[in-house]
Write a protein that holds these residues in place. Structure first.
Motif, short mmCIF file in Angstrom:
data_model
loop_
_atom_site.label_atom_id
_atom_site.label_comp_id
_atom_site.label_asym_id
_atom_site.label_seq_id
_atom_site.Cartn_x
_atom_site.Cartn_y
_atom_site.Cartn_z
N LYS A 197 0.86 -1.19 0.00
CA LYS A 197 0.00 0.00 0.00
C LYS A 197 0.89 1.23 0.00
O LYS A 197 2.11 1.14 0.18
CB LYS A 197 -0.92 0.00 1.22
N TYR A 214 -6.88 -2.55 0.18
CA TYR A 214 -5.89 -3.17 -0.71
C TYR A 214 -5.99 -4.69 -0.67
O TYR A 214 -5.14 -5.38 -1.23
CB TYR A 214 -4.48 -2.75 -0.29
N SER A 254 -2.97 -5.99 -4.80
CA SER A 254 -2.56 -4.83 -3.99
C SER A 254 -1.77 -3.82 -4.82
O SER A 254 -1.91 -2.61 -4.62
CB SER A 254 -1.74 -5.30 -2.79
N SER A 302 -7.06 4.24 -2.92
CA SER A 302 -7.40 2.95 -3.52
C SER A 302 -8.79 3.03 -4.14
O SER A 302 -9.69 3.69 -3.61
CB SER A 302 -7.39 1.86 -2.44
#
Length: 488
Positions: free
Chosen positions: A228, A307, A334, A347
């Motif tokens: 992430k 994620y 991810s 995201s």
């Protein structure tokens, strides 16, 4: 009013004094490779761990204030459980690359808990097994009766910080930091301290480096499992930049740019993937229903929901008894979420694009805020942060900027309609492998006239770029060659 200001000033002076005192009087520890550091002020904390600044006292070449070492002699044998950078040449080379006197020291309280002790050793082993210039290196390790210490390079900021600064998301509209990359999107007539979003080429180059780091992790038989923005740091590689500048100065033709100098112009900073606390093997057999429940429970503890892929969600039915869970596909999902976040700020599983009248989070970078820039007259649009739910992850719909918004034209359909959707396939088996993804990114970069350093090219690929010198091997900064001749 005056008393409040005076109190604030006194607090600031006291904090500076405490920081200075800790910097010069903190305890000194000796790590497994002989390197001595002084523990400084605390930088952060989380869970069982704390992160401190650390100042180099002795680089492990001999001597040093060993009488100040604060770990138990009885623990010396424990340190042999981990082969941690015993080669002095290797350690010296790493220090040359990062060229630092200040470091980040992670301290984990282990006490008498064997699970935490084992987790520390496993995290360090991941660092020692996987070597890549875009993976966080472990510079030193120490385990005492109470604590586990890990020494890392000190990075100035995270990829999340940089994305916030470029999108204006979760941050002040004005930033005191200068933009680190060439800001050719910026409207000269409408200056703002907030940097413009990355160009498509810059996004691809940054993402390629991140993917190459994950591929190196996979080749070492580990998967990250928690990729992430927050787990990617930005390292300004001064040693690399200085060599590039020197090569540029040596160029016989002032109008000619060497390949290394051009690479620096396109991408000045290096993304560094960190936090291997959730890392594990490439696959896991699912022999029983309990195995599936265990996988889901572990994912809830160690991964970040926006994620997290569908196969790690509870009650989805994606995983079945008798299957083998491939965590490499988890990392690819991810990475897809991370790529979207690099481009737009969050995201895709935690955001929506709305008209400016429907949310208070404005997502209009400086060049689109009016004036004579490229976004003049365009309708302002907003990125709204929403709750990430299981349903949102499973519905497979990716948010898209409104067609009449300047944001919709930042990046080509090859990224928004092809690359990202391929990474976010609901079926794990349909997602590309890391080697396939890296090859695709190289093609996209080269098609846009970008430069790919030799160490990032897939094996067997030989490409000579127009107007580039044939010195691509220098871009590796000796990293791959060093580790191939100095294995850990």
């Amino acid at each position: 009013m005056i008393s409040t200001l005076l109190l604030s000033l006194l607090r600031f002076v006291w904090q500076m004094f405490v920081s200075w005192w800790q910097h010069w009087t903190g305890p000194i520890i000796t790590l497994d490779n002989g390197m001595q550091v002084r523990i400084g002020p605390q930088l952060g904390e989380g869970g069982f761990s704390y992160v401190f600044s650390a100042t180099l006292v002795d680089d492990g070449g001999g001597g040093g204030n060993t009488n100040h070492n604060n770990h138990d002699d009885d623990d010396d044998d424990d340190n042999h459980d981990l082969e941690a950078f015993k080669n002095k040449q290797q350690h010296a080379w790493l220090r040359q690359r990062y060229n630092q006197q200040q470091y980040a020291l992670k301290r984990i309280y282990i006490g008498a808990d064997p699970e935490i002790q084992q987790a520390c050793l496993e995290e360090a082993n991941v660092h020692h097994a996987a070597h890549h210039r875009n993976l966080m290196p472990l510079l030193g390790f120490l385990k005492t009766s109470e604590y586990c210490y890990m020494l890392f390079p000190l990075c100035s900021h995270s990829l999340r910080d940089e994305v916030n600064r470029r999108t204006g998301l979760f941050s002040s509209p004005r930033s005191p930091q200068p933009p680190p990359y060439n800001n050719h999107h910026k409207d000269d007539d409408n200056q703002d301290d907030t940097a413009a979003p990355w160009s498509e080429l810059q996004v691809l180059q940054l993402f390629l480096r991140l993917c190459a780091a994950v591929q190196a992790l996979h080749e070492a038989n580990y998967t990250h499992r928690d990729i992430k923005l927050e787990n990617v740091l930005i390292m300004t590689d001064d040693h690399f930049n200085n060599r590039a500048a020197q090569q540029g100065q040596r160029s016989p033709n002032n109008n000619k740019t060497t390949s290394m100098t051009r690479t620096i112009m396109e991408m000045q900073d290096e993304p560094i993937l960190m936090d291997f606390g959730s890392a594990g093997p490439l696959t896991r057999p699912l022999s029983t229903r309990q195995d599936i429940l265990s996988v889901v429970e572990l994912a809830a503890q160690q991964t970040t929901l926006p994620y997290r892929p569908p196969e790690l969600l509870d009650a989805t039915g994606v995983l079945q008894v008798g299957q083998i869970l491939d965590y490499r596909a988890v990392d690819v999902w991810s990475l897809g979420c991370t790529l979207f976040a690099i481009m737009y700020g969050a995201s895709p599983m935690e955001c929506e694009f709305l008209s400016s009248s429907l949310s208070s989070r404005q997502f209009v970078p400086p060049q689109h805020r009016g004036g004579s820039g490229a976004g003049a007259g365009a309708v302002g649009r907003i990125l709204k942060i929403v709750d990430c739910t299981t349903l949102r992850i499973l519905n497979g719909r990716l948010p898209e900027p409104p067609a009449d918004s300047p944001v919709a034209h930042w990046y080509s359909a090859e990224l928004t309609q092809d690359l990202i959707p391929s990474l976010l396939q609901q079926d794990p088996s349909m997602r590309p492998s890391l080697p396939t993804l890296v090859s695709r990114l190289v093609q996209l970069i080269q098609a846009r006239g970008g430069h790919v350093p030799a160490h990032l090219l897939p094996a067997g690929t030989t490409v000579v770029h127009p107007n580039h010198d044939q010195d691509d091997n220098d871009d590796d900064d000796g990293f791959s060659q060093f580790y191939s001749s100095h294995p850990v």
